[in-house]
Design a protein around this motif. Structure first.
Motif, PDB file in Angstrom:
ATOM      1  N   PHE A 232       0.856  -1.189   0.000  1.00  0.00           N
ATOM      2  CA  PHE A 232       0.000   0.000   0.000  1.00  0.00           C
ATOM      3  C   PHE A 232       0.896   1.245   0.000  1.00  0.00           C
ATOM      4  O   PHE A 232       1.886   1.286   0.748  1.00  0.00           O
ATOM      5  CB  PHE A 232      -0.878   0.059   1.254  1.00  0.00           C
ATOM      6  CG  PHE A 232      -1.943  -1.004   1.319  1.00  0.00           C
ATOM      7  CD1 PHE A 232      -3.056  -0.952   0.487  1.00  0.00           C
ATOM      8  CD2 PHE A 232      -1.851  -2.058   2.234  1.00  0.00           C
ATOM      9  CE1 PHE A 232      -4.048  -1.929   0.553  1.00  0.00           C
ATOM     10  CE2 PHE A 232      -2.835  -3.031   2.307  1.00  0.00           C
ATOM     11  CZ  PHE A 232      -3.935  -2.969   1.467  1.00  0.00           C
TER      12      PHE A 232
ATOM     13  N   VAL B  92       1.166   4.694   1.364  1.00  0.00           N
ATOM     14  CA  VAL B  92       0.506   5.461   2.429  1.00  0.00           C
ATOM     15  C   VAL B  92       1.230   6.787   2.661  1.00  0.00           C
ATOM     16  O   VAL B  92       2.453   6.889   2.512  1.00  0.00           O
ATOM     17  CB  VAL B  92       0.418   4.671   3.767  1.00  0.00           C
ATOM     18  CG1 VAL B  92      -0.538   3.515   3.669  1.00  0.00           C
ATOM     19  CG2 VAL B  92       1.774   4.186   4.219  1.00  0.00           C
TER      20      VAL B  92
ATOM     21  N   LEU C 289       3.855   0.481   2.435  1.00  0.00           N
ATOM     22  CA  LEU C 289       3.577  -0.436   3.532  1.00  0.00           C
ATOM     23  C   LEU C 289       3.397  -1.835   2.933  1.00  0.00           C
ATOM     24  O   LEU C 289       2.479  -2.067   2.139  1.00  0.00           O
ATOM     25  CB  LEU C 289       2.305   0.000   4.273  1.00  0.00           C
ATOM     26  CG  LEU C 289       2.012  -0.738   5.569  1.00  0.00           C
ATOM     27  CD1 LEU C 289       1.295   0.188   6.551  1.00  0.00           C
ATOM     28  CD2 LEU C 289       1.208  -2.000   5.365  1.00  0.00           C
TER      29      LEU C 289
ATOM     30  N   ALA D 176       2.045  -4.912   3.281  1.00  0.00           N
ATOM     31  CA  ALA D 176       1.053  -5.630   4.101  1.00  0.00           C
ATOM     32  C   ALA D 176       1.164  -7.139   3.903  1.00  0.00           C
ATOM     33  O   ALA D 176       0.956  -7.920   4.839  1.00  0.00           O
ATOM     34  CB  ALA D 176      -0.351  -5.159   3.753  1.00  0.00           C
TER      35      ALA D 176
ATOM     36  N   SER E 274      -2.489  -8.736  15.356  1.00  0.00           N
ATOM     37  CA  SER E 274      -3.214  -7.741  14.581  1.00  0.00           C
ATOM     38  C   SER E 274      -2.239  -6.967  13.688  1.00  0.00           C
ATOM     39  O   SER E 274      -1.152  -6.600  14.124  1.00  0.00           O
ATOM     40  CB  SER E 274      -3.902  -6.792  15.564  1.00  0.00           C
ATOM     41  OG  SER E 274      -4.663  -5.880  14.847  1.00  0.00           O
ATOM     42  N   GLY E 275      -2.633  -6.787  12.427  1.00  0.00           N
ATOM     43  CA  GLY E 275      -1.788  -6.033  11.503  1.00  0.00           C
ATOM     44  C   GLY E 275      -0.742  -6.876  10.791  1.00  0.00           C
ATOM     45  O   GLY E 275       0.084  -6.355  10.044  1.00  0.00           O
ATOM     46  N   SER E 276      -0.769  -8.207  10.990  1.00  0.00           N
ATOM     47  CA  SER E 276       0.249  -9.052  10.353  1.00  0.00           C
ATOM     48  C   SER E 276      -0.056  -9.333   8.885  1.00  0.00           C
ATOM     49  O   SER E 276       0.779  -9.931   8.193  1.00  0.00           O
ATOM     50  CB  SER E 276       0.427 -10.361  11.134  1.00  0.00           C
ATOM     51  OG  SER E 276      -0.801 -11.036  11.251  1.00  0.00           O
ATOM     52  N   GLY E 277      -1.248  -8.941   8.420  1.00  0.00           N
ATOM     53  CA  GLY E 277      -1.549  -9.071   6.990  1.00  0.00           C
ATOM     54  C   GLY E 277      -2.503 -10.203   6.635  1.00  0.00           C
ATOM     55  O   GLY E 277      -2.684 -10.521   5.462  1.00  0.00           O
ATOM     56  N   LYS E 278      -3.147 -10.791   7.646  1.00  0.00           N
ATOM     57  CA  LYS E 278      -4.027 -11.945   7.414  1.00  0.00           C
ATOM     58  C   LYS E 278      -5.197 -11.580   6.489  1.00  0.00           C
ATOM     59  O   LYS E 278      -5.453 -12.250   5.492  1.00  0.00           O
ATOM     60  CB  LYS E 278      -4.570 -12.488   8.751  1.00  0.00           C
ATOM     61  CG  LYS E 278      -3.497 -12.812   9.774  1.00  0.00           C
ATOM     62  CD  LYS E 278      -4.059 -13.319  11.082  1.00  0.00           C
ATOM     63  CE  LYS E 278      -4.935 -12.357  11.866  1.00  0.00           C
ATOM     64  NZ  LYS E 278      -4.223 -11.179  12.390  1.00  0.00           N
ATOM     65  N   SER E 279      -5.904 -10.503   6.828  1.00  0.00           N
ATOM     66  CA  SER E 279      -7.078 -10.126   6.026  1.00  0.00           C
ATOM     67  C   SER E 279      -6.664  -9.676   4.634  1.00  0.00           C
ATOM     68  O   SER E 279      -7.317 -10.008   3.642  1.00  0.00           O
ATOM     69  CB  SER E 279      -7.857  -8.994   6.705  1.00  0.00           C
ATOM     70  OG  SER E 279      -8.367  -9.450   7.923  1.00  0.00           O
ATOM     71  N   THR E 280      -5.574  -8.905   4.553  1.00  0.00           N
ATOM     72  CA  THR E 280      -5.120  -8.428   3.236  1.00  0.00           C
ATOM     73  C   THR E 280      -4.796  -9.629   2.354  1.00  0.00           C
ATOM     74  O   THR E 280      -5.184  -9.674   1.182  1.00  0.00           O
ATOM     75  CB  THR E 280      -3.890  -7.509   3.396  1.00  0.00           C
ATOM     76  OG1 THR E 280      -4.211  -6.486   4.329  1.00  0.00           O
ATOM     77  CG2 THR E 280      -3.493  -6.887   2.073  1.00  0.00           C
TER      78      THR E 280
HETATM   79  N1  LIG Z   1      -6.232  -0.027   2.540  1.00  0.00           N
HETATM   80  C1  LIG Z   1      -5.120   0.028   3.250  1.00  0.00           C
HETATM   81  N2  LIG Z   1      -4.267   1.078   3.088  1.00  0.00           N
HETATM   82  C2  LIG Z   1      -3.110   1.151   3.790  1.00  0.00           C
HETATM   83  N3  LIG Z   1      -2.715   0.221   4.678  1.00  0.00           N
HETATM   84  C3  LIG Z   1      -3.524  -0.847   4.881  1.00  0.00           C
HETATM   85  C4  LIG Z   1      -4.774  -0.989   4.176  1.00  0.00           C
HETATM   86  N4  LIG Z   1      -5.361  -2.136   4.593  1.00  0.00           N
HETATM   87  C5  LIG Z   1      -4.530  -2.689   5.502  1.00  0.00           C
HETATM   88  N5  LIG Z   1      -3.442  -1.916   5.682  1.00  0.00           N
HETATM   89  C6  LIG Z   1      -2.299  -2.192   6.573  1.00  0.00           C
HETATM   90  O1  LIG Z   1      -1.791  -3.477   6.222  1.00  0.00           O
HETATM   91  C7  LIG Z   1      -1.343  -4.171   7.379  1.00  0.00           C
HETATM   92  C8  LIG Z   1      -2.055  -5.510   7.462  1.00  0.00           C
HETATM   93  O2  LIG Z   1      -3.442  -5.273   7.748  1.00  0.00           O
HETATM   94  P1  LIG Z   1      -4.494  -6.461   7.862  1.00  0.00           P
HETATM   95  O3  LIG Z   1      -5.836  -5.873   8.061  1.00  0.00           O
HETATM   96  O4  LIG Z   1      -4.327  -7.375   6.693  1.00  0.00           O
HETATM   97  O5  LIG Z   1      -4.008  -7.213   9.184  1.00  0.00           O
HETATM   98  P2  LIG Z   1      -4.707  -8.400  10.003  1.00  0.00           P
HETATM   99  O6  LIG Z   1      -3.644  -9.416  10.261  1.00  0.00           O
HETATM  100  O7  LIG Z   1      -5.926  -8.861   9.299  1.00  0.00           O
HETATM  101  O8  LIG Z   1      -5.072  -7.681  11.369  1.00  0.00           O
HETATM  102  P3  LIG Z   1      -6.339  -7.934  12.372  1.00  0.00           P
HETATM  103  O9  LIG Z   1      -5.980  -9.179  13.160  1.00  0.00           O
HETATM  104  O10 LIG Z   1      -6.348  -6.719  13.214  1.00  0.00           O
HETATM  105  O11 LIG Z   1      -7.572  -8.103  11.543  1.00  0.00           O
HETATM  106  C9  LIG Z   1      -1.614  -3.246   8.562  1.00  0.00           C
HETATM  107  O12 LIG Z   1      -0.417  -2.559   8.867  1.00  0.00           O
HETATM  108  C10 LIG Z   1      -2.690  -2.312   8.038  1.00  0.00           C
HETATM  109  O13 LIG Z   1      -2.611  -1.057   8.683  1.00  0.00           O
END
Ligand SMILES: Nc1ncnc2c1ncn2[C@@H]1O[C@H](COP(=O)(O)OP(=O)(O)OP(=O)(O)O)[C@@H](O)[C@H]1O
Ligand SMILES: [Mg+2]
Length: 334
Positions: free
Chosen positions: A22, A24, A36, A38, A58-64
């Motif tokens: 991303f 940012v 960033l 992700a 949280s924030g490790s990138g699972k959802s992305t």
């Molecule tokens: N649209 C976006 N623009 C910029 N940064 C993003 C965007 N979406 C996610 N991120 C960043 O990417 C990284 C991974 O986010 P992600 O949501 O995939 O984490 P996660 O492991 O699913 O966290 P959680 O357990 O909190 O759901 C984070 O640092 C988040 O801030």
């Protein structure tokens, strides 16, 4: 957890060097942008009928990561092959042709369902988008799906606001199943539910997997949940994969120092699980400025100088077990 019935059969999900970066804006600097990472160079495979649990802070990138697999988010680069079909090569507008294979279920069932649509319309919406069916067929398919997920005909004309969280998640699962996908991507599907409802939904998912030979990618921050449902576990940290292996091994005999501290931070009711590593040290680094080499090295109790230089790649260190830690890799080489 179900035994995998199709071990000798094909790979259902193949991911090669997937990246999502991303751009940012830096705080206080309107024009300056940073990258960033992700999801950074992630590769793995999942076999048909198998569940891969994806864990990490949280924030490790699972959802992305899982959103890139369904192209809900466009990956920056890399290849995703679902049921033998490379979905990353399709243009976005042609995606509907192949999206039949994969469906997503999200964390918050109440907000993922349209409050102005009744259950009949919600469940049949993906179906109507993919094929022409009569009203009578539509209704009878929805009744069958409701029964499959433990609801009944009475729920058909209700709106999400009239259902409990657990019932809403059952509707979301029925909706995902309506077009008979082979892969379900579940992003924290039970996180917003009470513990007893959580157990029922997990049981339902296991039943559906057994009956339809479904392949699951199951994101959760809850190790106990991942342990109960996943055949394999994949551990992520700052967009990278630290370790992949059979869930029981990853939980009870973690290899990567990060997995060790992650497992130590959750209570696991297993007297045989003896974890002697110290708890996690220091603050998590900024995702915008991760450490060179291994991103965990600044908090790792075992870090050596080489960890800052090493090009971090996941390597096989034991049968069916992969780790990105150079110390694990070195041990397996010697
Ligand atoms: N649209 C976006 N623009 C910029 N940064 C993003 C965007 N979406 C996610 N991120 C960043 O990417 C990284 C991974 O986010 P992600 O949501 O995939 O984490 P996660 O492991 O699913 O966290 P959680 O357990 O909190 O759901 C984070 O640092 C988040 O801030
Ligand atoms: Mg998430």
């Amino acid at each position: 957890m179900l035994p995998v019935m199709f071990t000798a059969v094909m790979k259902m999900v193949e991911v090669y060097e997937l990246k999502k970066y991303f751009a940012v804006r830096r705080t206080g600097q309107w024009s300056a942008k940073s990258v960033l990472k992700a999801v950074d160079n992630v590769s793995f495979t999942v076999r048909m009928g198998e569940t891969l649990g994806i864990v990490g802070e949280s924030g490790s990138g699972k959802s992305t990561l899982v959103r890139c697999l369904t192209r809900l988010i466009e990956p920056t680069s890399g290849k995703v092959v679902l049921d033998g079909e490379e979905i990353t090569k399709y243009r976005k507008r042609d995606l509907r042709k192949i999206s039949k294979n994969v469906q997503m279920v999200f964390q918050d069932p109440v907000s993922s369902l349209n409050p102005r649509m009744n259950v009949l319309s919600i469940i049949s919406e993906p179906l109507s988008a993919h094929e022409k069916i009569s009203k009578t067929e539509r209704k009878s398919l929805v009744v069958d799906l409701l029964k499959e997920v433990g609801l009944n005909e009475e729920h058909m004309y209700k709106y999400p606001g009239e259902l409990s969280g657990g019932q809403c998640q059952r509707v979301a699962i029925a909706r995902a199943l309506s077009i008979k996908p082979k892969i379900l991507v579940l992003d924290e599907p039970t996180a917003s539910l009470d513990v007893s409802v959580q157990a029922q939904v997990l049981e339902l998912l296991e039943k559906l997997q057994r009956e339809h030979s479904l392949t699951y990618l199951f994101v959760s921050h809850d190790i106990a949940v991942v342990r109960s449902i996943s055949h394999k576990a994949m551990v992520m940290y700052l967009g990278k994969v630290m370790e992949i292996g059979p869930t029981e091994k990853v939980v009870n005999e973690p290899l990567h120092p990060y997995t060790k501290v992650l497992m130590k931070s959750v209570p696991i009711p297993d007297p045989d699980s003896v974890l002697t590593e110290p708890a996690i040290q220091g603050e998590p680094p900024s995702a915008l400025n991760p450490p060179s080499g291994c991103p965990f090295r600044t908090r790792c109790p075992n870090a050596v100088d080489e960890c800052s230089l090493a090009d971090m790649t996941l390597k096989k260190v034991e049968e069916d077990r992969y780790s990105a830690c150079i110390l694990n890799q070195r041990r397996s080489d010697s």
